[in-house]
Design a protein around this motif. Structure first.
Motif, PDB file in Angstrom:
ATOM      1  N   PRO A  19       0.882  -1.109  -0.066  1.00  0.00           N
ATOM      2  CA  PRO A  19       0.079  -0.146  -0.086  1.00  0.00           C
ATOM      3  C   PRO A  19       0.889   1.349  -0.120  1.00  0.00           C
ATOM      4  CG  PRO A  19      -0.844  -1.724   1.661  1.00  0.00           C
ATOM      5  CD  PRO A  19       0.548  -2.089   1.140  1.00  0.00           C
ATOM      6  N   CYS A  46     -10.035  -0.233  -5.478  1.00  0.00           N
ATOM      7  CA  CYS A  46     -10.080  -1.066  -4.068  1.00  0.00           C
ATOM      8  C   CYS A  46     -11.293  -1.911  -4.037  1.00  0.00           C
ATOM      9  CB  CYS A  46      -9.929  -0.165  -2.925  1.00  0.00           C
ATOM     10  SG  CYS A  46      -8.549   0.714  -2.880  1.00  0.00           S
ATOM     11  N   ALA A  50     -10.368  -6.017  -4.486  1.00  0.00           N
ATOM     12  CA  ALA A  50     -11.017  -6.725  -3.302  1.00  0.00           C
ATOM     13  C   ALA A  50     -11.808  -8.087  -4.100  1.00  0.00           C
ATOM     14  CB  ALA A  50     -11.454  -6.027  -2.260  1.00  0.00           C
ATOM     15  N   SER A 112      -8.798   2.949 -12.586  1.00  0.00           N
ATOM     16  CA  SER A 112      -9.315   2.418 -11.787  1.00  0.00           C
ATOM     17  C   SER A 112      -9.069   0.849 -11.693  1.00  0.00           C
ATOM     18  CB  SER A 112     -10.584   2.627 -11.202  1.00  0.00           C
ATOM     19  OG  SER A 112     -11.426   2.538 -12.348  1.00  0.00           O
ATOM     20  N   ALA A 117      -6.530  -2.010  -9.967  1.00  0.00           N
ATOM     21  CA  ALA A 117      -7.289  -3.101  -9.561  1.00  0.00           C
ATOM     22  C   ALA A 117      -6.624  -4.264  -9.835  1.00  0.00           C
ATOM     23  CB  ALA A 117      -8.779  -3.122  -9.895  1.00  0.00           C
ATOM     24  N   ILE A 121      -3.375  -4.246  -7.386  1.00  0.00           N
ATOM     25  CA  ILE A 121      -4.020  -4.742  -6.175  1.00  0.00           C
ATOM     26  C   ILE A 121      -4.207  -6.173  -6.246  1.00  0.00           C
ATOM     27  CG2 ILE A 121      -5.796  -4.369  -4.589  1.00  0.00           C
ATOM     28  CD1 ILE A 121      -6.107  -1.746  -5.391  1.00  0.00           C
ATOM     29  N   VAL A 154      -6.452  -3.838   1.883  1.00  0.00           N
ATOM     30  CA  VAL A 154      -7.165  -3.040   0.828  1.00  0.00           C
ATOM     31  C   VAL A 154      -7.448  -1.743   1.376  1.00  0.00           C
ATOM     32  CG1 VAL A 154      -9.031  -3.009  -1.031  1.00  0.00           C
ATOM     33  CG2 VAL A 154      -7.650  -5.051  -0.674  1.00  0.00           C
ATOM     34  N   VAL A 157      -5.102   0.466   1.625  1.00  0.00           N
ATOM     35  CA  VAL A 157      -4.557   1.138   0.328  1.00  0.00           C
ATOM     36  C   VAL A 157      -5.503   2.311   0.156  1.00  0.00           C
ATOM     37  CG1 VAL A 157      -4.666   0.561  -2.129  1.00  0.00           C
ATOM     38  CG2 VAL A 157      -3.875  -1.082  -0.427  1.00  0.00           C
ATOM     39  N   PHE A 158      -6.758   1.891   0.229  1.00  0.00           N
ATOM     40  CA  PHE A 158      -7.977   3.092   0.144  1.00  0.00           C
ATOM     41  C   PHE A 158      -7.422   4.241   0.910  1.00  0.00           C
ATOM     42  CE2 PHE A 158     -11.913   5.065   1.237  1.00  0.00           C
ATOM     43  CZ  PHE A 158     -12.142   5.396  -0.214  1.00  0.00           C
TER      44      PHE A 158
END
Length: 206
Positions: A19, A46, A50, A112, A117, A121, A154, A157-158
């Motif tokens: 992150p 995120c 996720a 995003s 994503a 992520i 996550v 991260v956000f």
């Protein structure tokens, strides 16, 4: 649930998803965006990341096998996609596109889903990690703990993505340009590593 497993799982996912390291990258990818658009991009990235990890934690490699894709092939594909983003950052292609689209806010490029994503992520490393962690704790309860640990990372991260505006103001335009190129180089190296890991999986690299 063994606390040592939860700590190990959290540390593993924190290191893989990274992150802290992703926050400057988020700043570079959303340079010049309004705070509201940045929040929307961060939230979409995120949530999508996720969901991807939840699917793979729940169903494992059977998801890839169902469509005939091996994990090494997935790593190579993720690496190639990440490399394209790195080239954009190194040669300012993304910045030029943003200038061309300045009067078309709704049509501007949205990072995003790609590359935030996936593959950043919910990339090959994170997918492999949740598959392995879920395999170590079979059953619904074990899966729930793995998913809970992943969601906490996550969420971090956000929260860090929300600091992007402060970070951008601290660095300034010149600082952002320098960081963007530096991160482009690091992202290119990460992409190559993904490809090499995939080739190792096929036995084509030592």
């Amino acid at each position: 649930m063994d606390p040592s497993f939860l700590i190990t799982a959290w540390v593993a996912l924190f290191v893989i998803i990274d992150p802290i390291g992703m926050t400057p990258l988020f700043v570079a990818l959303t340079q010049g965006d309004s705070p509201s658009r940045r929040r929307a991009i961060a939230l979409r990235a995120c949530i999508a990341g996720a969901l991807i990890l939840i699917v793979f934690a729940s169903f494992g490699e059977s998801v890839l096998e169902f469509v005939g894709i091996s994990m090494p092939a997935f790593r190579i594909a993720g690496g190639l996609l990440l490399f394209l983003t790195a080239l954009d950052m190194l040669f300012e292609r993304r910045t030029k596109r943003r200038k061309d689209q300045a009067d078309e806010e709704d049509d501007r490029e949205d990072p995003s889903i790609y590359p935030l994503a996936i593959p950043l992520i919910g990339g090959p490393g994170a997918i492999t990690t949740v598959i392995l962690l879920a395999g170590q704790q079979p059953g619904i309860e074990g899966l729930a703990w793995v998913i809970g640990v992943m969601l906490s990372v996550v969420l971090l991260v956000f929260l860090l993505f929300l600091t992007a505006g402060l970070l951008e103001r601290a660095l300034g335009r010149t600082g952002i340009n320098v960081i963007t190129r530096l991160l482009g180089m690091l992202l290119a190296a990460l992409a190559v590593q993904f490809v090499l890991d995939g080739l190792k999986g096929f036995g084509l690299a030592g």
